[in-house]
Design a protein around this motif. Structure first.
Motif, PDB file in Angstrom:
ATOM      1  N   SER A  51       0.829  -1.205   0.000  1.00 50.14           N
ATOM      2  CA  SER A  51       0.000   0.000   0.000  1.00 50.14           C
ATOM      3  C   SER A  51       0.860   1.251   0.000  1.00 50.14           C
ATOM      4  O   SER A  51       0.577   2.220  -0.714  1.00 50.14           O
ATOM      5  CB  SER A  51      -0.932   0.011   1.217  1.00 50.14           C
ATOM      6  OG  SER A  51      -1.812  -1.094   1.186  1.00 50.14           O
ATOM      7  N   ALA A  54       2.399   1.555  -3.422  1.00 50.66           N
ATOM      8  CA  ALA A  54       1.382   1.998  -4.376  1.00 50.66           C
ATOM      9  C   ALA A  54       1.077   3.475  -4.204  1.00 50.66           C
ATOM     10  O   ALA A  54       0.895   4.207  -5.184  1.00 50.66           O
ATOM     11  CB  ALA A  54       0.114   1.169  -4.195  1.00 50.66           C
ATOM     12  N   CYS A 240      -4.208   1.703  -4.417  1.00 52.70           N
ATOM     13  CA  CYS A 240      -3.711   0.787  -5.451  1.00 52.70           C
ATOM     14  C   CYS A 240      -4.241   1.155  -6.825  1.00 52.70           C
ATOM     15  O   CYS A 240      -3.563   0.943  -7.845  1.00 52.70           O
ATOM     16  CB  CYS A 240      -4.098  -0.646  -5.102  1.00 52.70           C
ATOM     17  SG  CYS A 240      -3.316  -1.275  -3.595  1.00 52.70           S
ATOM     18  N   LEU A 341      -9.138  -5.456  -8.535  1.00 52.93           N
ATOM     19  CA  LEU A 341      -8.394  -5.054  -7.347  1.00 52.93           C
ATOM     20  C   LEU A 341      -9.325  -4.910  -6.144  1.00 52.93           C
ATOM     21  O   LEU A 341      -8.972  -5.299  -5.019  1.00 52.93           O
ATOM     22  CB  LEU A 341      -7.694  -3.727  -7.633  1.00 52.93           C
ATOM     23  CG  LEU A 341      -6.627  -3.250  -6.660  1.00 52.93           C
ATOM     24  CD1 LEU A 341      -5.492  -4.251  -6.580  1.00 52.93           C
ATOM     25  CD2 LEU A 341      -6.098  -1.900  -7.109  1.00 52.93           C
ATOM     26  N   THR A 345      -8.611  -7.089  -2.858  1.00 47.51           N
ATOM     27  CA  THR A 345      -8.303  -6.463  -1.569  1.00 47.51           C
ATOM     28  C   THR A 345      -9.323  -6.871  -0.506  1.00 47.51           C
ATOM     29  O   THR A 345      -8.967  -7.105   0.657  1.00 47.51           O
ATOM     30  CB  THR A 345      -8.263  -4.932  -1.690  1.00 47.51           C
ATOM     31  OG1 THR A 345      -9.484  -4.466  -2.289  1.00 47.51           O
ATOM     32  CG2 THR A 345      -7.091  -4.478  -2.526  1.00 47.51           C
TER      33      THR A 345
END
Length: 755
Positions: A51, A54, A240, A341, A345
């Protein structure tokens, strides 16, 4: 929850029997949940590191995104623009400077200053050419009151390079320039303004959407701890997402609006998916499971549905890839990555977090004293139960009334008119918009957006004779004010100005290009008709007609050609996926029809509010142009259809679960509506809030997307899921679950199910 399959009562026709559930396969998601829980500390460290990486990488994503991309690549107009840029260093001016003075533009001192300013601009880096009223003598470049004149500038490079340079030059060239007050507009200047405004609007939407989402989750969960978990996943998903956008921009052009749309979509879906998993976890705890069992069962059941739902959204967005517009294709790339994503997640972060929180999930339960905790197996029997029961009593009347209402709401779309974005996408009074409006109202037939005609292969031998006849014929076409080319300027079939020094720019060794100035705006029906007339004139060699009106024509044609393919991708993929999920052929067909109906209100509102200008106060002021951006309905359909199918999967998973356990269609439908109504409503409110926050944008295109998508989600979650779905499933009865025997056997082997 473990479900049982009850065979139908004796005497029930085999074709009406519920399909037997597939044999339980390897518990992949259950195994993943246990692995994530066992190794939760390394998982936390990896998630935190990724994280952070990103966030650092995605921080500069906005700088790598592109504006424009609304027109069809590979079309005649696109080829014409490419040749103009590569071979002639020309094309339509993408920066237009409005120079105003108290003195007449023809005053000797003003004319001298105007020529010097034009020369200075033409010598700047990144400027392909600069021409003005003072250097060309073109009367169309002087205002009707004679006190203002235009300087037309072509910035070199591709669209992104021109946009960047326009931002720099606007700061340098606007304001007081000698005796003139200069303002700037044009495509590159407008794109630069869009980039700046889009970034401001994204921050505003996030500041509005996040607190409202927390409030909705608090009402849905009661517990502050449970409410913060979906927000945590949503924030990680957005971080992200920005990294994904920057990564994509390294391989392909990505629209700057992808930043606004996909971050909202990613945040909303991540919260949605987390909402369903956390809700299932709480249910499992209330059934008496220990923490590890509850986490495992939640991921095995709700997690399976999350993956399947994300796949439906991904396939809907994939339909955008068939269109040759960068705006649509880049949103497809970004949307597919972001939805995947969001699901990933949700499924990776929640198991270890839930294991750490354990039974403290209901801590800080602000509504605890009012919220009734049902015991295991106790039906909620609230508003949604009462609504579903009422609809099942009179399904034809209830479903018919809603269907008629939705169709009526779609009627304004019947007179939709389409165009391309221009300066009026900006807020009224923005510098680039104000300058463009001043040109529209103060200049008669200014050739700032001419039709361009490129003859790439016109040999020098005999060129003048063949070109003379063509120029004369073009200048006689209805709506043409003037045609400029290497032989001078022509009007009404006659040469009105001889070739001058500037005329050499219209030719090279291999061919020529012409500028056809019209007396109508390019982004209009009249502009389209004029371009069609220009294309109808027989050229002396291959001719490519470009310009904004030509791009609009080509884009409409490309959309019309590709829409059937996009529709086929969506329909076939949804039919196959829902068959694998339900074992039925009837339910997937119902879903396609009902999900399409859920979009009718949005499509009608697009025209009624954003084209016709009614009820503008609902979304804030914007400039009404009398048309819609031509690519927006396609984008809105694919995104909204995917979101609608997302909720369809969640609802059908619970209906089918109960039907397999009881064989009672009516009971199963009421059970499904009752047990998912509150949850789907909360999820829809979250997505509608996050997407609806885009309507606070100062850009009319984002207002349209935000308001339209929010309305589609709300209509789907209430009128369609609450009334139309139970009405149709009641009328169809046990036929809902029908499939031919060969397909029933196939589904028994390879079908999917939630749990």
């Amino acid at each position: 929850m473990t479900t049982k399959y009850s065979p139908p009562p004796a005497g029930t026709a085999d074709a009406e029997a519920p399909a037997a559930p597939p044999a339980r396969g390897p518990a992949g998601l259950a195994g993943l949940a246990r692995a994530l829980v066992r190794r939760r500390m390394p998982v936390f460290l990896v998630i935190a590191a990724l994280s952070l990486a990103a966030a650092l990488f995605g921080a500069g994503a906005a700088d790598d995104l592109s504006s424009g991309g609304y027109t069809a690549s590979g079309s005649e107009s696109a080829r014409a623009e490419r040749i103009l840029t590569e071979r002639f260093g020309a094309g339509s001016p993408n920066m237009v400077l409005l120079a105003s003075d108290d003195r007449p533009a023809d005053d000797a001192a003003a004319a001298g200053a105007g020529r010097e300013l034009t020369r200075r601009i033409g010598s700047l880096d990144g400027v392909g050419y600069a021409t003005s009223y003072w250097t060309s003598g073109d009367p169309a470049l002087r205002s009707e009151d004679g006190r203002s004149a235009l300087i037309l500038v072509r910035l070199s490079g591709d669209e992104s390079e021109a946009t960047h340079r326009a931002g720099e030059l606007s700061a340098e060239l606007t304001g007081e320039q000698g005796p003139f007050t200069v303002t700037a507009t044009g495509r590159a200047v407008i794109n630069d303004a869009l980039e700046r405004q889009s970034a401001e609007d994204l921050t505003k939407a996030e500041l509005i959407g996040a607190p409202l989402t927390l409030i909705i989750l608090l009402v849905a969960f009661g517990s502050l701890v449970a409410s913060l978990l979906p927000l945590l996943v949503g924030v990680v998903s957005v971080v992200c997402t920005l990294a994904v956008l920057r990564l994509l921009a390294g391989f392909t052009d990505v629209s700057l609006f992808a930043m606004n749309v996909t971050t909202a979509l990613g945040f909303g879906l991540a919260v949605d998916y987390s909402l369903f998993v956390v809700t299932r976890y709480r249910e499992e705890l209330e059934r008496g499971r220990d923490v590890l069992e509850a986490v495992t069962e939640s991921l095995r059941t709700a997690g399976r549905t999350v993956l399947f739902s994300a796949l439906t959204v991904v396939l809907s967005l994939a339909a955008l890839l068939v269109f040759p517009m960068m705006f649509l294709r880049s949103l497809a790339y970004a949307g597919i990555a972001v939805v995947s994503l969001a699901a990933l997640t949700s499924l990776v972060i929640l198991p270890p977090v839930l294991a750490v929180i354990g039974r403290r999930i209901d801590r800080l339960d602000v509504f605890g004293r009012w919220r009734r905790k049902p015991s295991a197996g106790d039906a909620p029997r609230g508003l949604w139960h009462a609504l579903a029961t009422g609809v099942m009593r009179r399904p034809v009347a209830a479903g018919g009334a809603v269907a008629v209402l939705l169709i009526a709401l779609a009627l304004p779309f019947g007179h939709a008119r389409f165009g391309l974005t221009d300066d009026r996408i900006l807020p009224q009074g923005a510098p680039a918009q104000a300058a463009a409006e001043a040109i529209r109202t103060g200049f008669a037939g200014a050739g700032t957006d001419p039709v361009t005609v490129v003859l790439p292969d016109l040999p020098r031998d005999g060129r003048e004779a063949r070109l003379t006849a063509y120029l004369a014929e073009l200048s006689r076409t209805e709506g043409t004010v003037r045609v400029d080319g290497p032989l001078g300027s022509w009007a009404k079939g006659e040469r009105v100005a001889p070739a001058g020094p500037a005329s050499a720019a219209f030719a090279d060794a291999g061919g020529v290009w012409l500028s056809v100035v019209a007396d109508v705006g390019p982004n209009s029906a009249a502009g389209e008709r004029h371009t069609e007339r220009v294309r109808a004139v027989a050229p002396p060699a291959e001719a490519l007609v470009g310009g904004e009106a030509a791009a609009l024509i080509d884009t409409k044609e490309a959309l019309g050609d590709r829409i059937p393919y996009a529709a086929a991708i969506i329909a076939l993929s949804m039919l196959v996926l829902l068959f694998l999920f339900t074992g039925s052929l009837v339910v997937p067909l119902q879903a396609l029809v009902l999900n399409t109906l859920s979009l009718t209100a949005s499509f009608g509102a697009m025209v009624y509010v954003f084209q016709d200008g009614h009820l503008k106060w609902l979304v804030g002021d914007f400039i009404t142009t009398g048309q819609l951006e031509v690519t927006v309905p396609v984008l809105m359909f694919c995104v909204a259809f995917g979101l609608s199918m997302d909720y369809t999967v969640f609802l059908l998973s619970r209906i089918r679960e109960e039907y397999l356990a009881t064989g009672d269609n009516t009971r199963a439908v009421v059970f499904g509506i009752d047990h998912t109504g509150r949850l789907i409503t909360a999820a829809a409110l979250v997505v509608a809030t996050v997407l609806g926050a885009l309507a606070t944008s100062e850009l009319s295109l984002l207002k349209l997307l935000g308001a339209g998508l929010a309305l589609a989600v709300l209509v789907d979650a209430t009128l369609v899921r609450g009334i139309l779905v139970p009405a149709v499933m009641k009328v169809c009865g046990r036929a809902n679950w029908w499939a031919p025997e060969p397909l029933r056997r196939l589904h028994a082997r390879i079908g999917l199910r939630d749990g």
